[in-house]
Design an enzyme around this catalytic site. Structure first.
Site, PDB file in Angstrom:
ATOM      1  N   TYR A  62      -1.432   0.334  10.412  1.00 36.26           N
ATOM      2  CA  TYR A  62      -1.663  -0.319   9.125  1.00 36.26           C
ATOM      3  C   TYR A  62      -0.427  -0.208   8.247  1.00 36.26           C
ATOM      4  O   TYR A  62       0.107  -1.210   7.750  1.00 36.26           O
ATOM      5  CB  TYR A  62      -2.876   0.320   8.446  1.00 36.26           C
ATOM      6  CG  TYR A  62      -3.092  -0.122   7.016  1.00 36.26           C
ATOM      7  CD1 TYR A  62      -3.356  -1.454   6.706  1.00 36.26           C
ATOM      8  CD2 TYR A  62      -3.053   0.810   5.971  1.00 36.26           C
ATOM      9  CE1 TYR A  62      -3.565  -1.856   5.390  1.00 36.26           C
ATOM     10  CE2 TYR A  62      -3.270   0.419   4.663  1.00 36.26           C
ATOM     11  CZ  TYR A  62      -3.521  -0.918   4.374  1.00 36.26           C
ATOM     12  OH  TYR A  62      -3.726  -1.308   3.071  1.00 36.26           O
ATOM     13  N   THR A  82       0.820  -1.215   0.000  1.00 40.13           N
ATOM     14  CA  THR A  82       0.000   0.000   0.000  1.00 40.13           C
ATOM     15  C   THR A  82       0.850   1.259   0.000  1.00 40.13           C
ATOM     16  O   THR A  82       1.984   1.260   0.514  1.00 40.13           O
ATOM     17  CB  THR A  82      -0.904   0.017   1.252  1.00 40.13           C
ATOM     18  OG1 THR A  82      -1.525   1.294   1.407  1.00 40.13           O
ATOM     19  CG2 THR A  82      -0.100  -0.263   2.516  1.00 40.13           C
TER      20      THR A  82
END
Length: 314
Positions: free
Chosen positions: A146, A124
């Site tokens: 995250y 990501t």
């Protein structure tokens, strides 16, 4: 050839499984059907895949050994599964287990696959931090659990490549949207609020956030670009996204235009961990993978709105 797709019932994983199966690959999907968001939506995605001959195994990668569930020789692994997003209801332990421990378990399985051509980790832009505008070889500064755990998982995968244990690469995806987008994601929420006259939770300052919003179909094309380029991709990181930048406010304006509805807002304090700007530097992917995203922001949101009207599971 046999392809294992983790997170196959999810947003991007389901699109990828569907696409690569259409190209003649035998696809085996695996998903834990977590309660992070509605199982109904994931069950629907899995049903769509199974109707196209794709086997979807319900299993949690965190549970360890799953060799007994997969008897086929696997040629490619595409690892989409993980604890997504930035959410107050997600604990650090859930990010650690689902993004890092699960990846380690999958790598252990991969090392048993003698015919494996490439392990593809889906990462990501959050690994870059508040400003995701960099090339792949520049410094990462994640600001969320995250992002931290996705970066750790990425390095775990690449360490196996650096140790010559398997061929692997990592693709950093930028702000993906489109049909099947999760209900907690920006545009699904906006469309839902517009069509069903709900209030949208708007975090302070978020309308000016800049994103490389990238349509899921273009993301899938980028991921497919690694097939047949195992030697080129081994040990590499690629940004996969759009070079075009848009603000959240532009997205709101487009949704209101497409639906013909004004969206009402609940104004909330700033959310910690949010990125302020993402701008995908895709020079490397364009050069080595032939990646060339084409879908305009408006076209993509039209497709997502059409899908929502026809398929939304409440």
């Amino acid at each position: 050839m046999n392809v294992l797709v983790t997170g196959a019932a999810g947003f991007i994983g389901s699109h990828f499984a569907e696409k690569i199966a259409s190209l003649g690959f035998k696809v085996i999907g695996i998903d834990n059907f977590s309660e992070y968001y509605s199982r109904d939506l994931k069950e629907k995605n899995a049903g769509d895949l199974e109707s196209k001959g794709i086997r979807v195994i319900k299993h949690d990668l965190c549970d360890g050994d799953f060799n007994n569930l997969i008897k086929e020789d696997i040629h490619y692994i595409f690892h989409f599964a993980g604890q997504p997003g930035i959410s107050a209801k997600s604990t650090f332990e859930s990010y650690l287990e689902n993004n890092f421990i699960a990846t380690q378990n999958l790598l252990n399985f991969a090392l048993t696959q003698k015919k494996l051509k490439l392990f593809v980790n889906l990462s990501t832009s959050s690994v870059y931090g508040k400003f995701a505008t960099l090339a792949e070889d520049e410094e990462t500064k994640p600001v969320s659990d995250y992002g931290v755990t996705k970066l750790a998982a990425e390095q775990l995968v690449l360490s196996r490549s650096r140790s010559n244990l398997l061929k692997a690469c990592s693709l950093r995806l930028f702000s993906v949207y489109g049909p099947r987008e999760r209900p907690d994601k920006l545009f699904t929420k906006l469309i839902d609020c517009a069509i069903n006259d709900k209030n949208f939770p708007l975090f302070e300052g978020s309308t000016s956030h800049i994103r490389s919003f990238t349509f899921v179909g273009d993301i899938i094309d980028g991921i497919l670009g690694v097939i047949g380029k195992e030697d080129i991709c081994d040990g590499q990181i690629f940004n996969i996204g759009s070079e075009n930048e848009h603000t959240t406010q532009e997205g709101i304006d487009i949704i209101e235009k497409i639906t013909g509805k004004k969206i009402k807002f609940d104004h909330l304090p700033k959310r910690p961990g949010d990125q302020l700007r993402t701008s995908a530097n895709i020079d490397k992917a364009r050069r080595l993978l032939g990646y060339d995203p084409k879908t305009t922001f408006y076209e993509g949101l039209e497709k997502q709105t059409e899908w929502f009207r026809k398929n939304w599971v409440k």
